[in-house]
Design an enzyme around this catalytic site. Structure first.
Site, PDB file in Angstrom:
ATOM      1  N   SER A   1       3.654   3.805  11.363  1.00  0.00           N
ATOM      2  CA  SER A   1       3.751   2.497  10.730  1.00  0.00           C
ATOM      3  C   SER A   1       4.127   1.500  11.841  1.00  0.00           C
ATOM      4  O   SER A   1       4.104   1.851  13.023  1.00  0.00           O
ATOM      5  CB  SER A   1       4.822   2.597   9.658  1.00  0.00           C
ATOM      6  OG  SER A   1       4.932   1.399   8.994  1.00  0.00           O
TER       7      SER A   1
ATOM      8  N   ASP B   1      -3.134  -9.677  17.642  1.00  0.00           N
ATOM      9  CA  ASP B   1      -4.158  -9.978  16.635  1.00  0.00           C
ATOM     10  C   ASP B   1      -3.526 -10.047  15.251  1.00  0.00           C
ATOM     11  O   ASP B   1      -2.396  -9.597  15.062  1.00  0.00           O
ATOM     12  CB  ASP B   1      -5.355  -9.012  16.680  1.00  0.00           C
ATOM     13  CG  ASP B   1      -4.988  -7.562  16.828  1.00  0.00           C
ATOM     14  OD1 ASP B   1      -3.893  -7.202  16.367  1.00  0.00           O
ATOM     15  OD2 ASP B   1      -5.800  -6.799  17.383  1.00  0.00           O
TER      16      ASP B   1
ATOM     17  N   LYS C   1      -2.381  -9.367  11.490  1.00  0.00           N
ATOM     18  CA  LYS C   1      -2.094  -8.138  10.752  1.00  0.00           C
ATOM     19  C   LYS C   1      -2.909  -8.179   9.469  1.00  0.00           C
ATOM     20  O   LYS C   1      -2.655  -8.984   8.577  1.00  0.00           O
ATOM     21  CB  LYS C   1      -0.600  -8.050  10.450  1.00  0.00           C
ATOM     22  CG  LYS C   1      -0.201  -6.751   9.826  1.00  0.00           C
ATOM     23  CD  LYS C   1       1.305  -6.588   9.876  1.00  0.00           C
ATOM     24  CE  LYS C   1       1.731  -5.249   9.327  1.00  0.00           C
ATOM     25  NZ  LYS C   1       1.243  -4.952   7.987  1.00  0.00           N
TER      26      LYS C   1
ATOM     27  N   ARG D   1      -4.622   6.728   5.929  1.00  0.00           N
ATOM     28  CA  ARG D   1      -3.396   6.969   6.679  1.00  0.00           C
ATOM     29  C   ARG D   1      -2.525   7.997   5.963  1.00  0.00           C
ATOM     30  O   ARG D   1      -1.891   8.829   6.578  1.00  0.00           O
ATOM     31  CB  ARG D   1      -2.640   5.656   6.852  1.00  0.00           C
ATOM     32  CG  ARG D   1      -1.313   5.817   7.517  1.00  0.00           C
ATOM     33  CD  ARG D   1      -0.676   4.478   7.802  1.00  0.00           C
ATOM     34  NE  ARG D   1       0.624   4.678   8.382  1.00  0.00           N
ATOM     35  CZ  ARG D   1       1.743   4.863   7.676  1.00  0.00           C
ATOM     36  NH1 ARG D   1       1.696   4.848   6.381  1.00  0.00           N
ATOM     37  NH2 ARG D   1       2.890   5.054   8.280  1.00  0.00           N
TER      38      ARG D   1
ATOM     39  N   GLU E   1      -8.397  -1.161   9.667  1.00  0.00           N
ATOM     40  CA  GLU E   1      -8.070  -1.489   8.281  1.00  0.00           C
ATOM     41  C   GLU E   1      -9.354  -1.671   7.491  1.00  0.00           C
ATOM     42  O   GLU E   1     -10.312  -2.268   7.976  1.00  0.00           O
ATOM     43  CB  GLU E   1      -7.274  -2.805   8.300  1.00  0.00           C
ATOM     44  CG  GLU E   1      -6.319  -2.939   7.176  1.00  0.00           C
ATOM     45  CD  GLU E   1      -4.935  -2.345   7.454  1.00  0.00           C
ATOM     46  OE1 GLU E   1      -4.779  -1.580   8.437  1.00  0.00           O
ATOM     47  OE2 GLU E   1      -4.036  -2.631   6.659  1.00  0.00           O
TER      48      GLU E   1
ATOM     49  N   LYS F   1       0.976  -5.956  20.746  1.00  0.00           N
ATOM     50  CA  LYS F   1       0.978  -4.620  21.340  1.00  0.00           C
ATOM     51  C   LYS F   1       1.013  -4.769  22.854  1.00  0.00           C
ATOM     52  O   LYS F   1       0.251  -5.577  23.397  1.00  0.00           O
ATOM     53  CB  LYS F   1      -0.306  -3.864  20.944  1.00  0.00           C
ATOM     54  CG  LYS F   1      -0.420  -3.667  19.453  1.00  0.00           C
ATOM     55  CD  LYS F   1      -1.843  -3.532  18.977  1.00  0.00           C
ATOM     56  CE  LYS F   1      -2.183  -4.646  18.012  1.00  0.00           C
ATOM     57  NZ  LYS F   1      -3.404  -4.430  17.226  1.00  0.00           N
TER      58      LYS F   1
ATOM     59  N   LYS G   1       5.975 -10.675  10.682  1.00  0.00           N
ATOM     60  CA  LYS G   1       5.498 -10.896   9.315  1.00  0.00           C
ATOM     61  C   LYS G   1       5.665 -12.362   8.928  1.00  0.00           C
ATOM     62  O   LYS G   1       6.692 -12.971   9.212  1.00  0.00           O
ATOM     63  CB  LYS G   1       6.297 -10.020   8.330  1.00  0.00           C
ATOM     64  CG  LYS G   1       6.000  -8.545   8.457  1.00  0.00           C
ATOM     65  CD  LYS G   1       4.658  -8.163   7.857  1.00  0.00           C
ATOM     66  CE  LYS G   1       4.752  -7.888   6.379  1.00  0.00           C
ATOM     67  NZ  LYS G   1       5.240  -6.566   6.035  1.00  0.00           N
TER      68      LYS G   1
ATOM     69  N   CYS H   1       9.690  -1.555 -27.428  1.00  0.00           N
ATOM     70  CA  CYS H   1       9.318  -1.322 -28.808  1.00  0.00           C
ATOM     71  C   CYS H   1       9.272   0.192 -28.956  1.00  0.00           C
ATOM     72  O   CYS H   1       8.645   0.877 -28.147  1.00  0.00           O
ATOM     73  CB  CYS H   1       7.936  -1.910 -29.081  1.00  0.00           C
ATOM     74  SG  CYS H   1       7.310  -1.420 -30.683  1.00  0.00           S
TER      75      CYS H   1
ATOM     76  N   CYS I   1       2.881   1.441 -32.774  1.00  0.00           N
ATOM     77  CA  CYS I   1       2.689   0.010 -32.520  1.00  0.00           C
ATOM     78  C   CYS I   1       1.270  -0.207 -31.973  1.00  0.00           C
ATOM     79  O   CYS I   1       0.891   0.395 -30.963  1.00  0.00           O
ATOM     80  CB  CYS I   1       3.718  -0.462 -31.497  1.00  0.00           C
ATOM     81  SG  CYS I   1       3.325  -2.073 -30.788  1.00  0.00           S
TER      82      CYS I   1
HETATM   83  S1  IVH Z   1      -1.835  -1.852  15.533  1.00  0.00           S
HETATM   84  C1  IVH Z   1       0.103   1.111  17.833  1.00  0.00           C
HETATM   85  N1  IVH Z   1      -2.957  -3.986  14.570  1.00  0.00           N
HETATM   86  O1  IVH Z   1      -0.223  -2.398   9.593  1.00  0.00           O
HETATM   87  C2  IVH Z   1       0.035   0.143  16.740  1.00  0.00           C
HETATM   88  N2  IVH Z   1      -1.969  -2.457  13.048  1.00  0.00           N
HETATM   89  O2  IVH Z   1       2.443  -2.293   8.409  1.00  0.00           O
HETATM   90  C3  IVH Z   1      -0.871   0.588  15.691  1.00  0.00           C
HETATM   91  N3  IVH Z   1      -2.201  -3.090  10.698  1.00  0.00           N
HETATM   92  O3  IVH Z   1       0.034   1.028   9.631  1.00  0.00           O
HETATM   93  C4  IVH Z   1      -1.179  -0.443  14.729  1.00  0.00           C
HETATM   94  N4  IVH Z   1      -3.330  -4.949  11.050  1.00  0.00           N
HETATM   95  O4  IVH Z   1      -2.247   0.192  10.043  1.00  0.00           O
HETATM   96  C5  IVH Z   1      -2.288  -2.860  14.285  1.00  0.00           C
HETATM   97  N5  IVH Z   1      -4.024  -5.895  13.856  1.00  0.00           N
HETATM   98  C6  IVH Z   1      -3.365  -4.786  13.575  1.00  0.00           C
HETATM   99  C7  IVH Z   1      -3.059  -4.398  12.257  1.00  0.00           C
HETATM  100  C8  IVH Z   1      -2.352  -3.225  12.026  1.00  0.00           C
HETATM  101  C9  IVH Z   1      -2.806  -4.139  10.126  1.00  0.00           C
HETATM  102  C10 IVH Z   1      -1.513  -2.027   9.915  1.00  0.00           C
HETATM  103  C11 IVH Z   1      -1.350  -0.693  10.590  1.00  0.00           C
HETATM  104  C12 IVH Z   1       0.038  -0.225  10.229  1.00  0.00           C
HETATM  105  C13 IVH Z   1       0.506  -1.241   9.278  1.00  0.00           C
HETATM  106  C14 IVH Z   1       1.985  -1.439   9.395  1.00  0.00           C
END
Ligand code: IVH
Length: 636
Positions: free
Chosen positions: A39, A70, A72, A93, A133, A252, A276, A388, A393
């Site tokens: 995660s 990038d 999320k 996953r 995704e 990353k 977030k 209820c 019902c």
């Molecule tokens: S990188 C090594 N990039 O969000 C890092 N994950 O809440 C691997 N996710 O389980 C993930 N958009 O599947 C990465 N641009 C993005 C993402 C992303 C969505 C997902 C990912 C992870 C989850 C965590």
């Protein structure tokens, strides 16, 4: 298709005939990921972000970190396995260690590369696990929901749920009819053959694009923390303009060697973090508060709103949870309210704008009787919900029948909410068992029901009666706390409803993810006389699913003995018997048992002879039924 029928070797995994769907899987299988899918940890503020940077600096002192950033994507994480450029497997996953095999569904996804899709000169590794995704664009999602409404099917709450539901569809014709997309943002195991290994994340993303994958929009390299912060601001402000739902930005470390050096915590990588975004909010009018009855009888207050766009989706209704929530938030009809949509949850009313409250607005009085049948409602001590408790019902009956036939249940094609309401109102169906007695001729008496629809409906019911997997059946029954995940666990452990009905509280609690509350609710279901009668009637009507392995055997042509004294039971022998073990095993098999290879929770019966050894101890520890040879013979 004809060509492949004549020349089966042409039916390659990447054949176009597999992209149009058609396969109907009995149930999704699971498989382990080669490398765990982690995660991500989150930051919500500048302070959290600075702490993350400090942790990086402590681990890699002095390194000026460069990040690949990038958006999320708010969908369902998947891993696609490509062998020399050919898609051979797709896995959700799942729990990170193992996921569900959704290969057939993924073959229908249009924006995936085939061998022909790769840019000139892009050499695929021998093995490439691409992670990303699966999502719907917002526009495709709106179109899909419009179609759902037209077909009298329940619309999806948000693009994420729609994507998750579509990927896990067992009927790939349905998957193929919905425009899913896969956006690649990472990798798992990679075996480089002729290709050269990668050094940076930027390079990984460039390679993924060269192979023909779509990657998240607006991804780019940020050379300093300040650049990352500016990037996050820009993406947040631009969020509405993107074609996809996003809920943050992921950073990353660009240097893959540094990533390796940092490694992972138990949950997430140390080299990456998600920033977030706050939930998206909007202001609107609260026109009314209505109270809905769920299938378990819970009275749920619902805010009826002046339609408002929140994060690109039109919201008309939002949950107000329960009586206490309305009181605590002091929300009144006529109020101007703030509504929010946070990622994957149903929209909710956050609070009222008190400065705009009309002078005549009065506090909401929560009904203490059922708005559907008028019976008194009860609030159990310690619970927030009013219920209820009138088992007949009509609203509850309608909801539980609608659930029984819904996608989460037996997924009966053509039998939407409208037909359920009509059939219940006509007094024709009261329990799920009544559904299986419906005849084409009688359905024709209902308005707007033609021969074609009636036949389709009866045929789908018949199909479900014969083929419904145990897991779906368990879900359909609406046992409290038994959702899809729990149903899957139970269907893996127990051969049929009889076996599950015999399971003790202690035994149930030994299963993964099943705590005392879930176990008690399963026991309560079986102890309830009307439920037992319902199961008996369903069995008589021929709806009696057995564990998936059995269905698999049936598919391969060996008919399992479903009627023997040991039908569906996993049986193991230990110690020396008075007859040769092979003879006892054959007798068990002839009585419908499956021979187990060892003692596990899956075992239903251990037959012990003289000097049994450790198997007996293990079985007793697991609470498995143990019999001696004479009891075994009696059972037969
Ligand atoms: S990188 C090594 N990039 O969000 C890092 N994950 O809440 C691997 N996710 O389980 C993930 N958009 O599947 C990465 N641009 C993005 C993402 C992303 C969505 C997902 C990912 C992870 C989850 C965590």
């Amino acid at each position: 298709v004809r060509l492949e029928e004549r020349f089966p070797t042409l039916r390659t995994p990447d054949s176009p005939t597999r992209k149009i769907g058609g396969a109907v899987l009995p149930v999704l299988e699971t498989r382990k990921h080669t490398k765990r899918m982690y995660s991500l940890d989150n930051v919500f503020s500048q302070e959290d972000w600075q702490n993350f940077l400090k942790r990086l600096d402590n681990a890699l002192p002095g390194a000026a970190p460069v990040f690949w950033c990038d958006p999320k994507m708010d969908g369902l994480a998947l891993e696609l396995v490509y062998e020399k450029g050919v898609l051979t497997c797709a896995l959700t996953r799942g729990d990170g260690e193992q996921g569900e095999l959704v290969t057939a569904a993924l073959r229908t996804v249009r924006n995936l590369p085939g061998r022909e899709g790769a840019a000139a000169g892009a050499v695929w590794p021998d093995l490439l696990e691409v992670r990303g995704e699966i999502i719907f664009s917002r526009a495709d999602f709106e179109a899909l929901n419009a179609r759902q409404r037209k077909a009298n099917a329940k619309p999806f709450a948000n693009p994420r749920n729609a994507a998750a539901g579509t990927v896990r569809q067992l009927d790939t014709t349905i998957t193929a009819s919905r425009p899913l997309r896969f956006l690649a943002y990472g990798f798992g195991e990679v075996r480089f053959g002729a290709a050269t290994p990668w050094q940076t994340y930027e390079e990984v993303m460039a390679r993924l694009r060269a192979y023909g994958f779509e990657t998240p929009p607006e991804g780019r390299l940020c050379a300093s923390p300040a650049e990352v912060e500016a990037y996050c601001d820009a993406v947040r402000l631009n969020r509405e303009a993107l074609a996809y739902d996003i809920d943050g930005v992921v950073m990353k470390l660009n240097d893959l060697e540094a990533q390796d050096a940092l490694g992972y915590t138990a949950r997430a990588p140390r080299f990456a973090i998600a920033w977030k975004f706050p939930a998206q909010q909007a202001t609107t009018q609260l026109l009314d508060i209505t109270v809905q009855i769920g299938r378990t009888g819970v009275l749920t207050p619902v805010a009826e709103l002046e339609p408002v766009t929140v994060g690109g989706v039109v919201v008309r209704r939002a949950t107000l949870h329960n009586e206490d929530e309305i009181r605590n938030r002091d929300v009144r009809v006529g109020d101007t309210v703030i509504v929010q949509r946070a990622g994957d949850v149903i929209p909710e009313v956050v609070r009222a704008v008190l400065s705009k409250r009309p002078a005549d607005a009065v506090p909401f009085v929560f009904p203490h009787c059922c708005p559907s049948c008028g019976a008194p409602a009860h609030r159990i001590e310690g619970e927030a919900a009013w219920r209820c408790v009138n088992l007949s019902c009509p609203a509850m009956v309608r909801q539980s029948l609608a659930h029984f036939v819904s996608k989460a249940g037996l997924d009966i094609d053509g039998l939407g909410q409208r037909w359920i309401e009509l059939l219940v109102a006509a007094g024709r169906i009261k329990t799920p068992a009544d559904l299986f007695t419906l005849k084409v001729e009688e359905l024709l008496h209902y308005e707007r029901m033609g021969v074609k629809l009636a036949s389709k409906l009866v045929a789908s019911l018949d199909r479900a009666r014969k083929d419904a997997p145990l897991q779906r059946f368990l879900c359909a029954l609406g046992i409290r706390h038994v959702g899809e995940q729990t149903a899957r666990t139970l269907a893996r452990e127990y051969a049929d409803m009889d076996a599950l009905g015999r399971a003790s509280l202690e035994e149930l609690q030994q299963l993964p993810d099943i705590g005392s509350e879930v176990a008690s609710s399963i026991r309560a279901f079986f102890e309830d006389v009307p439920n037992r009668e319902l199961l008996q009637r369903l069995r008589e009507l021929g709806l009696w699913p057995v564990r998936a392995e059995k269905a698999g055997e049936a598919l391969q042509g060996t008919t399992p003995a479903v009627s023997g004294a040991l039908a569906g039971l996993n049986v193991l022998f230990t110690g020396s018997l008075s007859m040769p073990r092979s003879q006892a095993q054959r007798m068990a098999e002839e009585a419908g048992a499956t021979l187990a290879v060892g003692v596990s929770r899956k075992l239903d019966l251990l037959v012990v002879g003289a000097d049994p050894g450790s198997k007996l101890d293990k079985a007793q520890a697991l609470g498995i039924r143990v019999v001696d040879e004479s009891e075994f013979l009696k059972l037969l």
